[in-house]
Design an enzyme around this catalytic site. Structure first.
Site, PDB file in Angstrom:
ATOM      1  N   ASP A  56      -1.881  -3.875   2.461  1.00 31.61           N
ATOM      2  CA  ASP A  56      -1.250  -3.154   1.358  1.00 31.61           C
ATOM      3  C   ASP A  56      -2.305  -2.575   0.427  1.00 31.61           C
ATOM      4  O   ASP A  56      -3.439  -3.076   0.337  1.00 31.61           O
ATOM      5  CB  ASP A  56      -0.347  -4.097   0.556  1.00 31.61           C
ATOM      6  N   LYS A  57      -1.908  -1.560  -0.304  1.00 34.91           N
ATOM      7  CA  LYS A  57      -2.824  -0.895  -1.232  1.00 34.91           C
ATOM      8  C   LYS A  57      -3.463  -1.890  -2.203  1.00 34.91           C
ATOM      9  O   LYS A  57      -4.672  -1.836  -2.465  1.00 34.91           O
ATOM     10  CB  LYS A  57      -2.075   0.189  -2.009  1.00 34.91           C
TER      11      LYS A  57
END
Length: 277
Positions: A56-57
């Site tokens: 995930d970012k």
């Protein structure tokens, strides 16, 4: 754009430290972002790279990419057949159980409400607990947090984040699955808003030799010596996590009777009105 920190490289694959806030690749869901691991690494190495898994970012830590199509195919198959061990560290709300096996099916985030759920399992082990001497909630005199070692056995989107929310211990800084007021309270004390989830270690079979590669982000757990794991001049994210270890009196959690990744543990119930600090 700063170069990515390389943890391992040969002619078949490269492992890098993905900084928090970077996307793995371009996506229309975050059109305003300008930092992408794939494009930066391609320019840094001067060759094409192939994604085989994602983070995930907001998640930082170990990320692997292949350097040619055959390696990409072999690595992708290893992830698909669960031949990869993934270890994460997460800072969570409250005092987490010593060990727990969460077996809670998940529906894909973008699926309609009537879509079938997918099998999802995560082994959890509490590494250390912290009692901060200030109150984030007027009902309590202090604020509690735990460092959790999470070992996902399946690979559903946001699985660790959703499973920790399911047991009422959401990750600090998780804007989607966490608690907004508590996230802001911790951000004021920890120097900024971020997702406290770290891709710590990755064991993956080499796509050509089959030997197990043991890749480490360089972050020691609280109380552990840095030793050879901490890479000199390594990513700023590691320093951020290290500063967290120094901001409070962490108490090691009791060792579980068995490794939650290999033995049965308590099955996580669906929480009902659970109150955590």
């Amino acid at each position: 754009m700063p170069p990515l920190y390389i943890l391992w490289r040969d002619e078949h694959l490269v492992a890098v430290y993905k900084p928090a806030g970077w996307l793995v690749h371009r996506t229309g869901l975050d059109a305003g972002e300008t930092r992408f691991v794939m494009q930066t690494l391609r320019d840094q190495l001067g060759r094409h790279v192939y994604p085989v898994h994602r983070l995930d970012k907001g998640t930082c830590g170990v990320l692997v990419m292949a350097l040619h199509p055959d390696a990409a195919r072999a690595l992708s198959q290893a992830f698909e057949r669960h031949a990869v061990r993934k270890d994460y560290l997460a800072l969570v709300r409250g005092w987490a159980p010593t060990a727990m096996q969460v077996d809670h099916p998940l529906r894909p985030d973008d699926a309609p409400p009537d879509a079938p759920v997918q099998d999802a399992r995560t082994a959890l082990r509490c590494v250390a607990r912290l009692e901060w001497p200030e109150s984030a909630d007027p009902r309590f005199a202090t604020t509690r947090a735990s460092l959790v070692h999470a070992m996902p056995e399946t690979g559903r989107r946001h699985q660790i984040r959703r499973h920790l929310k399911h047991i009422a211990h959401p990750i600090i800084g998780d804007a989607t699955h966490g608690k907004g007021p508590l996230n802001r309270w911790w951000a004021e004390r920890l120097g900024g808003q971020r997702l406290w989830l770290h891709a710590w270690r990755l064991q993956v079979p080499h796509p050509v030799t089959g030997d197990v590669l043991r890749l480490h982000s360089g972050l020691p757990a609280p109380g552990e010596p840095a030793g050879g794991a901490l890479h000199p001049g390594g990513p700023a994210d590691v320093a951020g996590w290290m500063s967290l270890w120094q901001r409070g009196l962490w108490q090691p959690a009791a060792a579980p009777q068995a490794d939650p990744g290999t033995a049965p543990c308590e099955i996580a119930p669906t929480p009902r009105g659970a109150e955590k600090r």
